[in-house]
Design an enzyme around this catalytic site. Structure first.
Site, PDB file in Angstrom:
ATOM      1  N   TYR A   1      26.088  -9.274   0.955  1.00 50.06           N
ATOM      2  CA  TYR A   1      27.682  -9.371   0.838  1.00 50.06           C
ATOM      3  C   TYR A   1      28.292  -7.510   1.381  1.00 50.06           C
ATOM      4  CZ  TYR A   1      30.973  -7.405  -2.576  1.00 50.06           C
ATOM      5  OH  TYR A   1      32.737  -7.129  -3.042  1.00 50.06           O
TER       6      TYR A   1
ATOM      7  N   TYR B   1      28.781   0.307  -1.162  1.00 53.13           N
ATOM      8  CA  TYR B   1      29.096  -1.031  -0.139  1.00 53.13           C
ATOM      9  C   TYR B   1      27.374   0.228   0.448  1.00 53.13           C
ATOM     10  CZ  TYR B   1      27.958  -3.560   4.380  1.00 53.13           C
ATOM     11  OH  TYR B   1      27.607  -3.724   5.703  1.00 53.13           O
TER      12      TYR B   1
ATOM     13  N   TRP C   1      30.768  -1.257  12.779  1.00 52.87           N
ATOM     14  CA  TRP C   1      32.128  -1.926  13.415  1.00 52.87           C
ATOM     15  C   TRP C   1      31.600  -3.159  14.141  1.00 52.87           C
ATOM     16  CZ3 TRP C   1      34.370   2.561  16.396  1.00 52.87           C
ATOM     17  CH2 TRP C   1      34.796   4.503  15.440  1.00 52.87           C
TER      18      TRP C   1
END
Ligand SMILES: NC(=O)c1ccc[n+]([C@@H]2O[C@H](COP(=O)([O-])OP(=O)(O)OC[C@H]3O[C@@H](n4cnc5c(N)ncnc54)[C@H](OP(=O)(O)O)[C@@H]3O)[C@@H](O)[C@H]2O)c1
Length: 288
Positions: A59, A123, A148
């Site tokens: 997720y 998260y 990133w």
């Protein structure tokens, strides 16, 4: 046989590209075999001689995770637990992907694998719980923390910038959050390298491209390359702003810089400088 989970995602699709190119014996699944459903996982693997599992499913909606923490934990924590249990059952080694967001960003220098995690958003918390679930279940794991991430498929910062270059003449970009970009293709190569080395040990590893920058520097290089590659002809000003000027729902670590010494030492991987990898990626966009 290698089982790649999450092959339709940004990283998973790059891993599959390499598995095809290197003619590996592999199988893939994505949402059709839900990692939160143990019955589906068992059913799928029952007759398959899996020796390696690469879990790229997750997720990944960082902002949305604040509103739906239960779903984030189900996929990022319970899912990896299920996958680790299957790994045990099949006597397979597990490569799992985690994130720089397990850290709060307060450290001055590069984060080591041994540094204490302290996630500051849902998260990050869900991903850290996923790591713990794996390390408490199987001994044959390789957890790779990356940051990133960008690549051909899926939403990412490079794609967002390219879209904004078409829509805006001025773009504010935060200049006080530091880290290293990661080209998904380079991470996919590192994942395949681990399988080829097939070490007897296991562990936690960091992987990104080389170099420490902020998002404004990243955006500036994307813009320069977009001009060179003919991906934009428009004149756009990129304005450096502080995080406080760009309020978002979710807190992000100020420092995401990860040390790569351990993965370099253990797997003899050559780390590519972020600018070089970004240029390679953007040259592929010109062709597509
Ligand atoms: N993106 C980043 O900047 C970044 C940074 C650091 C770490 N990471 C980590 O790197 C890994 C790869 O990220 P990514 O950006 O490639 O992710 P992604 O593009 O979002 O791909 C994840 C894939 O997993 C699938 N999936 C979601 N829930 C699933 C479930 N319950 N069962 C089976 N498959 C499921 C997704 O399907 P749907 O698309 O249909 O949901 C998608 O195809 C993740 O572990 C992520 O946490 C990413």
């Amino acid at each position: 046989m290698i089982w790649l989970i999450g092959n339709r995602g940004m990283l998973g699709s790059e891993v599959e590209f390499l598995l095809i190119r290197q003619k590996k014996n592999y199988i893939t699944t994505d949402m059709e075999v839900d990692i939160t459903d143990m019955g589906q996982l068992k059913g799928f693997t029952a007759d398959k001689p899996v020796s390696w599992i690469i879990n790229c499913a997750a997720y990944t909606a960082v902002d949305k995770a604040e509103d739906e923490p239960a779903l984030a934990f189900k996929i990022n924590a319970e899912g990896p637990l299920n996958v680790a249990q299957i790994a045990i059952k099949k006597n397979a080694k597990l490569i799992h992907i985690s994130t720089d967001y397990v850290f709060d960003g307060a450290k001055e220098g590069a984060y080591l694998e041994t540094d204490f995690p302290n996630p500051i958003n849902m998260y990050g918390k869900s991903k850290l719980k996923g790591e713990k679930n794996i390390t408490e279940t199987t001994k044959a794991y390789f957890i790779i923390r990356t940051a990133w991430l960008y690549g051909k498929n899926g939403n990412n910062f490079v794609r967002t910038m390219l879209r904004l270059f078409k829509e805006k003449s001025e773009i504010n970009v935060v200049a006080d959050q530091w880290g290293s970009p990661t080209y998904a293709y380079d991470l996919a190569e590192a994942i395949i390298r681990i399988i080829e080395v097939n070490p007897v040990t296991s562990g936690l590893y960091n992987f990104t491209n080389e170099g420490r920058i902020n998002w404004h520097q990243f955006a500036t290089e994307i813009y320069n390359l977009a001009r060179i590659e003919g991906l934009t002809g428009r004149s756009v000003r990129l304005l450096p702003v502080e995080t406080s000027q760009y309020p978002t729902k979710v807190k992000r670590p100020v420092n995401s810089f990860l040390s790569k010494e351990k993965i370099l030492r253990d797997f003899d991987i050559s780390l590519k400088p972020w600018k070089e990898s970004l240029a390679r990626f953007m040259s592929t966009l010109k062709l597509s």
